[in-house]
Design an enzyme around this catalytic site. Structure first.
Site, PDB file in Angstrom:
ATOM      1  N   GLU A  24       0.834  -1.202   0.000  1.00  7.47           N
ATOM      2  CA  GLU A  24       0.000   0.000   0.000  1.00  7.47           C
ATOM      3  C   GLU A  24       0.871   1.256   0.000  1.00  7.47           C
ATOM      4  O   GLU A  24       1.739   1.406   0.863  1.00  7.47           O
ATOM      5  CB  GLU A  24      -0.922  -0.022   1.228  1.00  7.47           C
ATOM      6  N   GLU A  55      -4.557  -6.779   2.652  1.00  9.83           N
ATOM      7  CA  GLU A  55      -3.344  -7.465   3.116  1.00  9.83           C
ATOM      8  C   GLU A  55      -3.367  -8.950   2.758  1.00  9.83           C
ATOM      9  O   GLU A  55      -2.322  -9.533   2.449  1.00  9.83           O
ATOM     10  CB  GLU A  55      -3.159  -7.276   4.620  1.00  9.83           C
ATOM     11  N   GLN A  77       1.718  -2.036   5.698  1.00  8.09           N
ATOM     12  CA  GLN A  77       1.986  -0.646   6.098  1.00  8.09           C
ATOM     13  C   GLN A  77       2.295  -0.490   7.589  1.00  8.09           C
ATOM     14  O   GLN A  77       3.162   0.296   7.957  1.00  8.09           O
ATOM     15  CB  GLN A  77       0.800   0.220   5.695  1.00  8.09           C
ATOM     16  N   PHE A  78       1.594  -1.239   8.407  1.00  8.54           N
ATOM     17  CA  PHE A  78       1.893  -1.332   9.840  1.00  8.54           C
ATOM     18  C   PHE A  78       1.689  -2.796  10.242  1.00  8.54           C
ATOM     19  O   PHE A  78       0.777  -3.443   9.724  1.00  8.54           O
ATOM     20  CB  PHE A  78       0.945  -0.455  10.670  1.00  8.54           C
ATOM     21  N   ALA A  79       2.494  -3.270  11.178  1.00 12.19           N
ATOM     22  CA  ALA A  79       2.324  -4.663  11.632  1.00 12.19           C
ATOM     23  C   ALA A  79       0.889  -4.889  12.095  1.00 12.19           C
ATOM     24  O   ALA A  79       0.340  -5.976  11.935  1.00 12.19           O
ATOM     25  CB  ALA A  79       3.300  -4.977  12.763  1.00 12.19           C
ATOM     26  N   ASP A  80       0.285  -3.846  12.643  1.00 14.03           N
ATOM     27  CA  ASP A  80      -1.099  -3.920  13.132  1.00 14.03           C
ATOM     28  C   ASP A  80      -2.086  -4.256  12.009  1.00 14.03           C
ATOM     29  O   ASP A  80      -3.217  -4.624  12.281  1.00 14.03           O
ATOM     30  CB  ASP A  80      -1.500  -2.566  13.728  1.00 14.03           C
ATOM     31  N   TYR A  81      -1.680  -4.067  10.760  1.00 12.38           N
ATOM     32  CA  TYR A  81      -2.577  -4.303   9.620  1.00 12.38           C
ATOM     33  C   TYR A  81      -2.423  -5.706   9.046  1.00 12.38           C
ATOM     34  O   TYR A  81      -3.037  -6.035   8.043  1.00 12.38           O
ATOM     35  CB  TYR A  81      -2.309  -3.315   8.486  1.00 12.38           C
ATOM     36  N   PRO A  84      -5.510  -9.353   8.394  1.00 14.26           N
ATOM     37  CA  PRO A  84      -6.247  -9.921   7.254  1.00 14.26           C
ATOM     38  C   PRO A  84      -5.372 -10.852   6.393  1.00 14.26           C
ATOM     39  O   PRO A  84      -5.900 -11.662   5.642  1.00 14.26           O
ATOM     40  CB  PRO A  84      -6.688  -8.687   6.462  1.00 14.26           C
ATOM     41  N   HIS A 124      -1.349   1.307  15.474  1.00 14.16           N
ATOM     42  CA  HIS A 124      -0.091   1.631  14.781  1.00 14.16           C
ATOM     43  C   HIS A 124       1.103   1.427  15.705  1.00 14.16           C
ATOM     44  O   HIS A 124       2.153   2.041  15.530  1.00 14.16           O
ATOM     45  CB  HIS A 124      -0.089   3.085  14.284  1.00 14.16           C
TER      46      HIS A 124
END
Lengths: 333, 475
Positions: A24, A55, A77-81, A84, A124
């Site tokens: 992304e 993701e 984009q962030f490990a938190d993402y 999925p 984030h």
């Protein structure tokens, strides 16, 4: 460290046209942290491109490409993402070699910024490395400085198995020792900020001793390496600080050698406590070093809460908490 | 158009209607058709009077205008028939064979929306191949195709029995769906890659992949090419364009798109095919695959095998009684076609069209193969608990083997005698291979892969912790 990560991808793409980079915002714009800046311009839009916000699709596509014979290096984009895409990582990427008896393999790297310290709140700031280390078939790498970041990322891209490459985002712009109220120090003043040019690899599975010491071993990685060093300096405890660099494969020898020498062990990670990677490290120390121990093994971690926003520095396991753990380790027995 | 199931007596109490419609009821009239909606079909062959269009008011309906007094009720779709019912598909709209047009392969999706709602068919009830999708295969190729399907059916029968005899833990047959994988395979070229589900054994059985290796895998015996690690029927063969089956659902659909993107990036001439069932189109990966395929115009054919049943759940739960599965592709601008999956000639023709389109760099195609799962989901399933036993026989698209057989006989290229002989040859060959496989052992008898194999291939190089665990296991 941003430049080091970018340089690693640049070098890898330059050496092997099978290396492709996508995710992304990574194409034209060069990523929200600018880690892929200039790569599209240099290598073309079919080697570095933007992906849909999906993701599972990013990782699924990377698996398909790796199976084809390419070496995708994708960004979440962030490990938190990453959640999925977790199904594609754990049930697919991690097991394709095993279930096909090596007929199909997945030489793929999944980069993601990890950890807190930037007021990113609960979506984030997470450190989900234990969720990767728990999955057999994945490798998990967490550098603590630019020199390692470049060498480890090139090694990850060239690895024959799927590698999760977690970049502590608070370290992007300089070593961070947890003293959030002090001015930011840039990497240019740090010896590990001086990144060699060109190609080199830092092998996965080798820990680095950041400070030799005799009294207590600190096992840590990522941002917490710098926090541990600060706590050591501030308490005057002669700690040996071990930067694991990769949590899987893990450098058992380095861990056991050091703990057997010092007889004391404090484990530091930023992630939540329960079932975190610190728990695994404690088990390893108990299994391998119990009869050498002179004090209980302890861990300093984030609390078992979602990563809060305004309470960031009460949550973050900073040098004060690490220092207290060091003193407790020394006072026990 | 109004959804019919919303109306039932219990709706006024806020309870959704959960019992099935009975033949002849108002609900029944409106909901006929499993997944064979043919809204824009030019002609219908079996359907006598078309779908009921009148919206009959039903007692207790909560769809009154301006009503604020009624409580909400949840709509839960139900299949047409349940055990004990007499299945009757006589008013299912089935377009006439040969009636659907054949567009050029570079067509815009927007120009063929009707093809996502119709059913492309080649073989008519008289066994003739008719219309613009006919005449692509020679009689010799059709005989080969017939043998491929016979081989799949015979293989399934032997392995189903082997599972019942305790020689393996699990089996999945493709009964009634043999045409889809076999005909699709015929339209591919060497080097193309399938990302199959567990019901596409026809992709391997219609190539020169050794049948004995499939059986060795099913038995997890000493000669198992996957060394006993993988569940039976989850084959893998890169050389034969067959990606390792997961057993996870839908993940492969997205991976197929990634593989196709790689082929495009490398300027290759190979295409990928993703496979998915009607039920698992509900998974996120289905959406991911359509997004990526349409965004990057990936050279991929995305196949939905709509066999009406996902274990015990009818396809309406994944589809929501709306449109068709093929129509899911239209919003993505992907040409989407529905095909009679029990018509070998139609399957081949549409597959070839989509494969040619992908190879010519015109991008992806979504195909819905309309078929019926005539057997149980797997050896762990008993369909008598959720659908009428006779439903399979009543299914209006017939049996794929019988239809090709009738076609070839009609053309004078085949006969009852030759068919009996061919089937006997195939069954005998399968039996011989089974004996050969069983010499290497079965799941609980004879040799099997070493326990040490369990620790291999987790990584390219076995890491320290796994070596320690292997030693701990004494291996």
């Amino acid at each position: 460290m941003i430049e080091a990560v970018r340089d690693a991808m640049d070098v890898a793409m330059g050496r092997d046209e099978n290396v492709v980079v996508f995710g992304e915002d990574v194409g034209y714009f060069g990523g929200v942290f600018r880690c892929t800046q200039g790569l599209q311009e240099k290598y073309g839009s079919d080697r570095c491109f933007d992906s849909p916000i999906n993701e599972g699709g990013i990782i699924g596509a990377a698996i398909g490409m790796a199976v084809y014979g390419m070496r995708p290096c994708v960004e979440i984009q962030f490990a938190d993402y990453m959640y999925p895409g977790y199904d594609q990582l754990t049930q697919e990427a991690a097991r394709i070699r095993y279930r096909s008896n090596g007929d199909f393999t997945v030489p793929m790297t999944v980069r993601m910024p990890t950890g807190g310290g930037i007021f990113g709140g609960q979506t984030h700031s997470q450190s989900p490395e234990a969720l990767f280390a728990h999955v057999c078939g994945l490798k998990t790498v967490i550098p603590s400085n630019p020199v390692d970041a470049k060498g480890l990322l090139i090694a990850s891209i060239e690895d024959e198995d799927p590698v999760i490459f977690m970049e502590p985002k608070r370290l992007y712009n300089g070593p961070f020792d947890g003293h959030h109220d002090r001015p930011v120090t840039p990497w240019k003043n740090h010896e590990l900020g001086d990144v060699p040019e060109g190609y080199y690899k830092t092998p996965l599975g080798n820990a680095a001793v950041r400070r030799e010491g005799r009294e207590v071993t600190i096992l840590t990685y990522g941002t917490m390496v710098h926090v541990a060093l600060a706590a050591t300096a501030e308490t005057g405890v002669d700690a040996e600080v071990i930067d694991l660099r990769t949590i899987l494969p893990l450098d058992f020898e380095a861990i056991e050698k050091s703990v057997r020498k010092t007889g004391r062990c404090v484990i530091v990670n930023e992630a939540t406590k329960t079932c975190g990677f610190a728990a695994e490290l404690m088990s390893i120390v108990m299994e391998g070093c119990f009869y050498h121990l002179e004090a209980p093994v302890t861990r300093v971690t984030g609390w078992d809460t979602p990563y809060p926003h305004s309470q960031e520095w009460e949550y973050f396991p900073g040098p004060a908490r690490v220092g207290e753990a060091l003193r407790n380790a020394m006072e026990a027995a | 158009m109004r959804m019919a199931y919303t109306a039932c007596k219990s709706a006024s109490k806020g309870v959704a209607c959960r019992y099935p419609a009975r033949p002849g009821s108002p609900r029944d009239k409106k909901e006929k058709g499993m997944s064979t909606t043919a809204a824009n079909s030019p002609a219908t062959e079996i359907n006598a009077d078309g779908p009921t269009s009148a919206e009959e008011p039903v007692e207790g309906s909560n769809e009154g205008h301006g009503g604020g007094s009624r409580r909400l009720s949840l709509f839960v779709p139900e299949p047409e028939f349940r055990p004990g019912d007499t299945p009757d598909f006589s008013d299912v709209p089935i377009p006439k064979a040969g009636s659907v047009r054949r567009p050029p392969i570079d067509v815009d999706a927007g120009d063929i929306h009707d093809l996502a709602y119709s059913i492309i068919r080649v073989l008519n009830r008289d066994g003739e191949a008719v219309g613009p999708w006919a005449d692509l295969l020679t009689d010799g190729e059709l005989v080969e195709g017939l043998r491929d399907m016979l081989r799949v059916r015979a293989f399934d029968a032997r392995m189903l029995m082997a599972q019942r005899q305790g020689k393996t833990s699990f089996y999945v047959q493709a009964l009634g769906e043999e045409a889809i994988a076999c005909a699709f395979r015929r339209a591919l070229k060497p080097g193309d890659m399938n990302f199959p589900t567990y019901r596409q054994q026809g992709l391997l059985l219609s190539t020169d992949y050794p049948m004995v290796d499939m059986m060795n895998q099913i038995y997890s015996n000493a000669a198992d090419p996957l060394r006993g690690r993988q569940l039976p029927i989850m084959y893998s063969s890169k050389k034969h364009g067959f990606f390792t089956i997961s057993g996870n659902l839908a993940t492969q659909f997205m991976q197929a798109v990634g593989w196709a993107m790689a082929s495009a990036i490398k300027g290759d001439d190979k295409i990928a095919a993703g496979w998915i069932g009607d039920g698992s189109t509900a998974e996120n990966d289905f959406h991911s695959a359509l997004v990526f395929a349409s965004t990057y115009r990936a050279p991929v054919v995305l196949n939905i095998v709509n066999n009406q049943w996902a274990i015990s759940t009818f396809q309406g739960i994944a589809r929501g009684k709306a449109a068709t599965f093929a129509a899911r592709g239209l919003g993505f601008g992907i040409p989407s076609l529905r095909v009679d999956g029990n018509d070998y000639l139609a399957v081949y023709a549409v597959s070839k069209w989509a494969i040619d389109r992908a190879r010519a760099n015109h991008g992806p195609t979504l195909i819905e193969f309309v078929t019926y799962r005539a057997g149980a989901h797997s050896t762990s399933d008993d369909p008598s608990g959720y659908r009428p036993k006779a439903e399979s026989e009543k299914w209006p698209l017939g049996d794929p083997i019988e239809r090709v057989k009738a076609h070839l006989i009609k053309k004078g290229a085949w006969s009852e005698e030759r068919h009996v002989q061919a089937n006997a040859e195939v069954e005998s060959a399968v039996l011989q291979v089974q004996k050969q496989a069983e010499r290497h052992g079965t799941l609980h008898a004879g040799d099997k892969p070493s326990a040490r194999e369990m620790f291999e291939d987790v990584y390219a190089e076995t890491p320290a912790h796994l070596i320690r665990q292997r030693q701990e296991a004494g291996l």
